[in-house]
Design an enzyme around this catalytic site. Structure first.
Site, PDB file in Angstrom:
ATOM      1  N   ALA A   1       0.880  -1.211  -0.095  1.00 21.81           N
ATOM      2  CA  ALA A   1       0.053  -0.015   0.107  1.00 21.81           C
ATOM      3  C   ALA A   1       0.932   1.269   0.053  1.00 21.81           C
ATOM      4  O   ALA A   1       1.726   1.462   0.784  1.00 21.81           O
ATOM      5  CB  ALA A   1      -0.871  -0.091   1.373  1.00 21.81           C
TER       6      ALA A   1
ATOM      7  N   LYS B   1       6.354  -3.103  -6.278  1.00 24.14           N
ATOM      8  CA  LYS B   1       7.046  -3.302  -7.558  1.00 24.14           C
ATOM      9  C   LYS B   1       6.460  -4.473  -8.314  1.00 24.14           C
ATOM     10  O   LYS B   1       6.030  -4.233  -9.500  1.00 24.14           O
ATOM     11  CB  LYS B   1       8.445  -3.292  -7.348  1.00 24.14           C
ATOM     12  CG  LYS B   1       9.208  -2.036  -6.977  1.00 24.14           C
ATOM     13  CD  LYS B   1      10.712  -2.086  -6.945  1.00 24.14           C
ATOM     14  CE  LYS B   1      11.464  -1.029  -6.258  1.00 24.14           C
ATOM     15  NZ  LYS B   1      10.768   0.557  -6.806  1.00 24.14           N
ATOM     16  N   SER B   2       6.220  -5.304  -7.644  1.00 26.42           N
ATOM     17  CA  SER B   2       5.677  -6.837  -8.267  1.00 26.42           C
ATOM     18  C   SER B   2       4.208  -6.459  -8.744  1.00 26.42           C
ATOM     19  O   SER B   2       3.805  -6.879  -9.740  1.00 26.42           O
ATOM     20  CB  SER B   2       5.880  -8.063  -7.712  1.00 26.42           C
ATOM     21  OG  SER B   2       7.434  -8.182  -7.223  1.00 26.42           O
TER      22      SER B   2
ATOM     23  N   ASN C   1      18.333  -0.030 -13.891  1.00 23.29           N
ATOM     24  CA  ASN C   1      18.657   1.557 -14.412  1.00 23.29           C
ATOM     25  C   ASN C   1      20.036   1.745 -14.487  1.00 23.29           C
ATOM     26  O   ASN C   1      20.797   0.781 -14.199  1.00 23.29           O
ATOM     27  CB  ASN C   1      17.623   2.435 -13.371  1.00 23.29           C
ATOM     28  CG  ASN C   1      18.282   2.467 -12.178  1.00 23.29           C
ATOM     29  OD1 ASN C   1      19.548   2.272 -11.812  1.00 23.29           O
ATOM     30  ND2 ASN C   1      17.463   2.808 -11.116  1.00 23.29           N
TER      31      ASN C   1
ATOM     32  N   THR D   1      17.697   1.028 -18.421  1.00 23.61           N
ATOM     33  CA  THR D   1      16.775   2.364 -18.605  1.00 23.61           C
ATOM     34  C   THR D   1      17.734   3.434 -18.115  1.00 23.61           C
ATOM     35  O   THR D   1      18.475   3.515 -17.049  1.00 23.61           O
ATOM     36  CB  THR D   1      15.560   2.069 -17.633  1.00 23.61           C
ATOM     37  OG1 THR D   1      15.823   1.845 -16.272  1.00 23.61           O
ATOM     38  CG2 THR D   1      14.691   0.766 -18.347  1.00 23.61           C
ATOM     39  N   ARG D   2      17.272   4.738 -18.676  1.00 25.92           N
ATOM     40  CA  ARG D   2      17.968   5.845 -18.477  1.00 25.92           C
ATOM     41  C   ARG D   2      16.870   6.921 -18.186  1.00 25.92           C
ATOM     42  O   ARG D   2      17.242   8.324 -18.810  1.00 25.92           O
ATOM     43  CB  ARG D   2      18.850   6.027 -19.499  1.00 25.92           C
ATOM     44  CG  ARG D   2      19.969   5.246 -19.679  1.00 25.92           C
ATOM     45  CD  ARG D   2      21.129   5.474 -20.876  1.00 25.92           C
ATOM     46  NE  ARG D   2      20.301   5.763 -22.096  1.00 25.92           N
ATOM     47  CZ  ARG D   2      20.918   6.124 -23.225  1.00 25.92           C
ATOM     48  NH1 ARG D   2      22.184   6.155 -23.291  1.00 25.92           N
ATOM     49  NH2 ARG D   2      20.280   6.472 -24.250  1.00 25.92           N
TER      50      ARG D   2
ATOM     51  N   ASP E   1       3.760  12.406 -12.287  1.00 29.20           N
ATOM     52  CA  ASP E   1       4.158  11.528 -11.037  1.00 29.20           C
ATOM     53  C   ASP E   1       4.923  10.420 -11.642  1.00 29.20           C
ATOM     54  O   ASP E   1       4.360   9.236 -12.177  1.00 29.20           O
ATOM     55  CB  ASP E   1       3.004  11.022 -10.224  1.00 29.20           C
ATOM     56  CG  ASP E   1       3.378  10.381  -8.885  1.00 29.20           C
ATOM     57  OD1 ASP E   1       4.611   9.827  -9.004  1.00 29.20           O
ATOM     58  OD2 ASP E   1       2.463   9.850  -8.366  1.00 29.20           O
TER      59      ASP E   1
ATOM     60  N   ASP F   1       8.219  -0.138 -13.271  1.00 28.84           N
ATOM     61  CA  ASP F   1       7.327  -1.297 -12.931  1.00 28.84           C
ATOM     62  C   ASP F   1       6.424  -1.261 -14.033  1.00 28.84           C
ATOM     63  O   ASP F   1       6.113  -2.333 -14.646  1.00 28.84           O
ATOM     64  CB  ASP F   1       6.563  -1.264 -11.620  1.00 28.84           C
ATOM     65  CG  ASP F   1       7.586  -0.858 -10.530  1.00 28.84           C
ATOM     66  OD1 ASP F   1       8.666  -1.183 -10.443  1.00 28.84           O
ATOM     67  OD2 ASP F   1       6.941  -0.199  -9.617  1.00 28.84           O
TER      68      ASP F   1
HETATM   69  O1  RIB Z   1       8.464   1.390  -8.093  1.00 31.47           O
HETATM   70  C1  RIB Z   1       7.440   2.130  -7.186  1.00 31.47           C
HETATM   71  C2  RIB Z   1       7.066   0.979  -6.101  1.00 31.47           C
HETATM   72  O2  RIB Z   1       8.103   1.089  -5.376  1.00 31.47           O
HETATM   73  C3  RIB Z   1       5.865   1.690  -5.296  1.00 31.47           C
HETATM   74  O3  RIB Z   1       4.429   1.126  -5.864  1.00 31.47           O
HETATM   75  C4  RIB Z   1       6.362   1.360  -3.908  1.00 31.47           C
HETATM   76  O4  RIB Z   1       5.191   0.509  -3.304  1.00 31.47           O
HETATM   77  C5  RIB Z   1       7.580   0.731  -4.034  1.00 31.47           C
HETATM   78  O5  RIB Z   1       7.450  -0.803  -4.078  1.00 31.47           O
END
Ligand code: RIB
Length: 286
Positions: free
Chosen positions: A13, A41-42, A183, A201-202, A228, A234
């Protein structure tokens, strides 16, 4: 050929506050109202691929709390299978404390919660039987990451590894990895890694694709006014997984992912800002 994507790893969260600029150490600033958004991330990778029409299976752990419900609902709403997201009693769902500044950049601190309890025993026995690609990052314990990579490798599944958050990387993980996604800072810290196929990635400068003995290919970024950037990497990874599972080359996958990552920067939050195919096509004018 099967095109199932299995994502093994974290669900968080995201507790997000916007500020005009980041505070200095020891400084207090006023920020926006707090937003609680689905992230990790996942889970973000799974949602990115699922929303674009991929067949996705999410494997991970949440707590038996409202944040866990938020995460499972968000991943399921993308079309991904959440059957193998275990619910841990008496454990909090993972969280990420995020600040976003006026330029759309962010700082993130994660608190593992249920992610930190995810173990090799939580990997279902047959989870890779119909899979084409496994997506991994480093927000769950390394023994579970390695167990997933070993099982996928043994099943002939393409192991796509994102080394974020960056830390000590066991050589075995690199040996089991078919495609590395890092990155430029992680690539520099990692040094020689021996993985034949990789994407570096850059940010706004795009990415560089290394595919075996072929000359490296520069893939341009899609320019965008960022609102944002949380979760853009991800989204990029989920898109790469999707296209590799569909049989694209690494360069084709990176070109597609550049558009998906750019789209994700145009909206607030991580999963909340990911496109459907129709939204992506409208954004790119294709
Ligand atoms: O890469 C962004 C994510 O990193 C966010 O959603 C946060 O939860 C962290 O895992």
């Amino acid at each position: 050929m099967t095109d199932t994507i299995v994502i093994v790893g974290s669900l968080n969260a995201d507790l997000v506050v916007r500020t005009e600029r980041f505070p200095q150490p020891g400084e207090t600033l006023h920020g926006s109202d707090l937003a609680t958004l689905p992230g990790g991330k996942s889970a973000n990778q799974a949602v990115a691929a699922g929303r674009l029409g991929g067949t996705v299976r999410m494997v991970g752990a949440v707590g038996d709390d409202g944040n866990g419900t938020l995460l499972r609902d968000s991943v399921a709403a993308s079309g991904a299978d959440t059957t193998h997201v275990v619910v841990r009693p008496d454990t909090a769902t993972g969280t990420a404390v995020i600040t976003v500044d006026g330029r759309g950049e962010n700082t993130i601190v994660i608190s593992g919660g249920a992610n930190a309890t995810f173990s090799p025993a939580d990997l279902p026995a047959d989870v890779f039987h119909d899979a084409a690609v496994l997506g991994l990052c480093l927000e769950v314990p390394m023994d579970a990451v390695l167990a997933a990579a070993r099982a996928a490798h043994a099943a002939g599944v393409t192991v796509l590894t994102n080394l974020s958050p960056f830390g000590a990387v066991p050589p075995e993980l690199l040996e089991l990895t078919d495609v590395l996604l890092v990155n430029e800072h992680e690539a520099a810290a990692l040094g020689d890694h021996g993985v034949q196929r990789s994407i570096v990635t850059r940010g706004g400068d795009g990415s560089v694709v290394h595919d075996g003995d072929a000359q490296p290919v520069e893939v341009p970024a899609v320019p965008v006014d960022a609102v944002d950037t949380t979760g853009c990497g991800d989204a990029f990874m989920g898109a790469v997984a999707l296209r590799l599972a569909a049989g694209d080359s690494l360069v084709e996958a990176a070109r597609f992912a550049a558009g998906v990552g750019a789209y994700a920067a145009t909206g607030a939050g991580a999963q909340a800002s990911y496109p459907t195919t129709a939204q992506l096509e409208a954004f790119l004018g294709t």
